[in-house]
Motif scaffolding. Structure first.
Motif, PDB file in Angstrom:
ATOM      1  N   LYS A 141       0.810  -1.222   0.000  1.00 27.83           N
ATOM      2  CA  LYS A 141       0.000   0.000   0.000  1.00 27.83           C
ATOM      3  C   LYS A 141       0.846   1.276   0.000  1.00 27.83           C
ATOM      4  O   LYS A 141       0.304   2.374  -0.061  1.00 27.83           O
ATOM      5  CB  LYS A 141      -0.962  -0.005   1.184  1.00 27.83           C
ATOM      6  CG  LYS A 141      -2.021  -1.106   1.039  1.00 27.83           C
ATOM      7  CD  LYS A 141      -3.169  -0.928   1.983  1.00 27.83           C
ATOM      8  CE  LYS A 141      -4.229  -1.999   1.833  1.00 27.83           C
ATOM      9  NZ  LYS A 141      -4.784  -2.118   0.492  1.00 27.83           N
ATOM     10  N   ARG A 354      -9.377   7.578   0.572  1.00 30.40           N
ATOM     11  CA  ARG A 354      -9.308   6.453   1.523  1.00 30.40           C
ATOM     12  C   ARG A 354     -10.612   5.667   1.414  1.00 30.40           C
ATOM     13  O   ARG A 354     -11.599   6.163   0.863  1.00 30.40           O
ATOM     14  CB  ARG A 354      -9.102   6.966   2.955  1.00 30.40           C
ATOM     15  CG  ARG A 354     -10.230   7.835   3.458  1.00 30.40           C
ATOM     16  CD  ARG A 354      -9.950   8.446   4.802  1.00 30.40           C
ATOM     17  NE  ARG A 354     -11.109   9.202   5.267  1.00 30.40           N
ATOM     18  CZ  ARG A 354     -11.069  10.048   6.287  1.00 30.40           C
ATOM     19  NH1 ARG A 354      -9.948  10.251   6.946  1.00 30.40           N
ATOM     20  NH2 ARG A 354     -12.161  10.693   6.663  1.00 30.40           N
ATOM     21  N   GLU A 355     -10.618   4.454   1.970  1.00 29.35           N
ATOM     22  CA  GLU A 355     -11.842   3.656   1.934  1.00 29.35           C
ATOM     23  C   GLU A 355     -12.875   4.253   2.888  1.00 29.35           C
ATOM     24  O   GLU A 355     -14.035   4.391   2.556  1.00 29.35           O
ATOM     25  CB  GLU A 355     -11.536   2.202   2.295  1.00 29.35           C
ATOM     26  CG  GLU A 355     -10.915   1.453   1.128  1.00 29.35           C
ATOM     27  CD  GLU A 355     -10.535   0.026   1.478  1.00 29.35           C
ATOM     28  OE1 GLU A 355     -11.328  -0.657   2.145  1.00 29.35           O
ATOM     29  OE2 GLU A 355      -9.449  -0.407   1.064  1.00 29.35           O
ATOM     30  N   LEU A 362      -4.237   5.557   3.863  1.00 26.07           N
ATOM     31  CA  LEU A 362      -4.796   6.783   3.293  1.00 26.07           C
ATOM     32  C   LEU A 362      -3.811   7.325   2.270  1.00 26.07           C
ATOM     33  O   LEU A 362      -2.603   7.060   2.342  1.00 26.07           O
ATOM     34  CB  LEU A 362      -5.141   7.782   4.398  1.00 26.07           C
ATOM     35  CG  LEU A 362      -4.416   9.081   4.632  1.00 26.07           C
ATOM     36  CD1 LEU A 362      -5.217   9.931   5.566  1.00 26.07           C
ATOM     37  CD2 LEU A 362      -3.051   9.036   5.141  1.00 26.07           C
ATOM     38  N   TYR A 363      -4.342   8.034   1.270  1.00 28.44           N
ATOM     39  CA  TYR A 363      -3.527   8.504   0.158  1.00 28.44           C
ATOM     40  C   TYR A 363      -3.812   9.984  -0.089  1.00 28.44           C
ATOM     41  O   TYR A 363      -4.952  10.429   0.031  1.00 28.44           O
ATOM     42  CB  TYR A 363      -3.849   7.717  -1.121  1.00 28.44           C
ATOM     43  CG  TYR A 363      -3.717   6.230  -0.922  1.00 28.44           C
ATOM     44  CD1 TYR A 363      -2.471   5.621  -0.970  1.00 28.44           C
ATOM     45  CD2 TYR A 363      -4.831   5.432  -0.634  1.00 28.44           C
ATOM     46  CE1 TYR A 363      -2.338   4.256  -0.740  1.00 28.44           C
ATOM     47  CE2 TYR A 363      -4.702   4.072  -0.407  1.00 28.44           C
ATOM     48  CZ  TYR A 363      -3.447   3.496  -0.458  1.00 28.44           C
ATOM     49  OH  TYR A 363      -3.306   2.150  -0.221  1.00 28.44           O
TER      50      TYR A 363
END
Length: 370
Positions: A141, A354-355, A362-363
Motif C-alpha cells: 500500500k 481512503r476507503e 490513506l492517500y
C-alpha cells in the motif's frame, strides 16, 4: 567442500539471493554468492551489494563441509537450465567448483571465502515481531509512492515510525512529492521508543519477494543505521537511508469539504479507458464533478479527445480538477473495499483518498493543471 542438493531447492534459494547482486560490479567478489556447507546437512547461500545482504539456509547432503564463492548469476542460470528433479552435486577445491547434474558437467572459477564482505550489524537494540501479512500490506500500500529521484535520496524508501495517538501505532509512509501513501497498524510489542527509519527501495523489493513464502511472523531488529528481517530460512540485513524524512503530516488535508463516494472499480476502469489517449508526458485526466456523477475526460493534441461518465455519490458544488492518470490508478489499485472516499477542496489543493475513516491506509494526491 562437497554437497548434493535437489535442483528445485537450490534454484529457489539462489533465486532469492542472486537478485541482490548488481549486474555490473567494479569489485569482482560482489558478483559472487557465498556457499557454505555445514556438517549438519545445510547449505548457507549469501549475497550482498554492501548495502543489502541476504542469507538463506537450504537443506543438502553434505559430504565435506567447507565454503567458497562463485558467480551468482552464472550459477543461477546453470541451475535454472538443469533438468527438473535432478540432484546437483557441488564440489569445490583449489579455486574451482565442479557442478554435476545428470549428464551435465560444469567447472567454474571461484574466489576465496575470506574475501567475501559481510555487513557488520552492530547492536540492534529495537526488536519486535510483525505478522507477514501485515508487512505485506504495509509494502503493497505504500511502495508505489516511493520516489526514484536520486537527488532526493531521503524519499527513496519507506519511512517507518511509531506514534502515540489514542492507541500506540506504527506508521509507514512513502512520497515522491506528487502523491503520498500512509499505512497505520497497531504498534507491536517491543517497538516503543524505536528510532524513525527509512528502509531503502531495494530492500523493500527484496523483502516483498521473500514475504510471499512466509505465513507466520517476521522478526524485525533495528538500530538507527541498520535493520534485519528474520523470515525463518532467510535473513535480510540492510543499511538504512541516512537522512531526514519530511514532516508528511503537513500535506495531509484536514479541511477538504467536498466528498465524493464512488465505486473504485468503475472509477479505475473509467480512468484507465480515457487515459488510453493521454500523451505519455502529461498523462493528465480531467474530472468534472456534478451532482451524483463524475465526467472523466482527456484531451490530447496528437490523438483527440475521450470522455466517460461514472456514477458517484456527490452533493457539493460542481467543479473540475485534473490528476495524473497513472498516479490515480496506482492508488485505486490498492483500494480493496467497494467504496472509495475522495475528499476534495478545490482544483489546486491536495486531494485525500481512503476507503473510510477507519481504513488503515490513506492517500494524498496533488492535482495537475489541465
Amino acid at each position: 567442500m562437497k554437497a548434493t542438493i535437489e535442483r528445485a531447492t537450490l534454484l529457489k534459494g539462489l533465486g532469492h539471493v542472486q537478485s541482490v547482486v548488481e549486474r555490473r560490479n567494479t569489485i569482482p567478489i560482489l558478483s559472487n554468492v557465498l556457499i557454505e556447507a555445514a556438517s549438519e546437512g545445510s547449505l548457507r547461500l549469501m549475497a550482498t551489494d554492501l548495502d543489502l545482504q541476504i542469507n538463506e539456509t537450504v537443506e543438502a547432503q553434505v559430504a565435506q563441509p567447507g565454503a567458497t564463492t562463485i558467480s551468482a548469476h552464472t550459477l543461477f542460470d546453470i541451475v535454472r537450465k538443469l533438468p527438473e528433479g535432478s540432484q546437483v552435486e557441488l564440489t569445490a577445491a583449489e579455486g574451482k567448483m565442479q557442478i554435476n547434474a545428470g549428464r551435465a558437467r560444469f567447472n567454474l572459477s571461484t574466489l576465496p571465502r575470506d574475501d567475501f564482505p559481510v555487513i557488520a550489524e552492530g547492536e540492534l537494540p529495537t526488536h519486535f515481531e510483525l505478522p507477514a501479512a501485515t508487512l505485506r500490506q504495509i509494502i503493497d500500500k505504500t511502495r508505489f509512492a516511493i520516489s526514484t529521484e536520486e537527488t532526493r535520496y531521503y524519499l527513496n524508501g519507506i519511512f517507518i515510525h511509531v506514534s502515540d495517538e489514542e492507541q500506540p501505532v506504527l506508521k509507514a509512509a512513502a512520497t515522491d512529492g506528487h502523491r503520498l501513501a500512509r499505512v497505520t497498524v497497531p504498534r507491536p510489542a517491543g517497538a516503543e521508543g524505536m528510532p524513525d527509519v527509512i528502509i531503502p527501495r531495494k530492500c523493500v523489493a527484496e523483502l516483498r519477494k521473500l514475504l510471499d513464502e512466509v505465513d507466520g511472523t517476521v522478526s524485525v531488529s533495528l538500530s538507527e543505521s541498520k535493520i534485519r528481517f528474520d523470515l525463518g530460512n532467510a535473513v535480510l540485513t540492510s543499511k538504512l537511508i541516512d537522512g531526514t524524512f519530511p514532516d508528511y503530516n503537513r500535506v495531509i488535508p484536514t479541511a477538504n469539504d467536498k466528498l465524493l463516494r464512488i465505486d473504485p472499480r468503475s472509477f479505475e476502469e473509467g480512468v484507465d479507458r480515457v487515459a488510453t489517449i493521454a500523451s505519455e508526458k502529461t498523462r493528465a485526466v480531467k474530472m468534472a464533478l456534478d451532482r451524483d456523477k463524475v465526467t472523466l475526460s482527456v484531451t490530447s493534441p496528437e490523438n483527440g479527445t475521450a470522455a466517460e461518465e461514472v456514477p458517484g455519490d456527490y452533493g457539493a458544488d460542481s467543479f473540475e480538477i485534473g490528476f495524473n492518470a497513472r498516479y490515480l490508478l496506482d492508488i485505486l489499485g490498492q483500494i480493496e473495499g467497494d467504496t472509495v472516499e475522495v475528499h476534495l477542496a478545490d482544483a489546486a489543493a491536495p486531494t485525500l483518498l481512503r476507503e473510510n475513516d477507519k481504513a488503515p491506509a490513506l492517500y494524498v494526491l496533488m492535482p495537475m493543471r489541465v
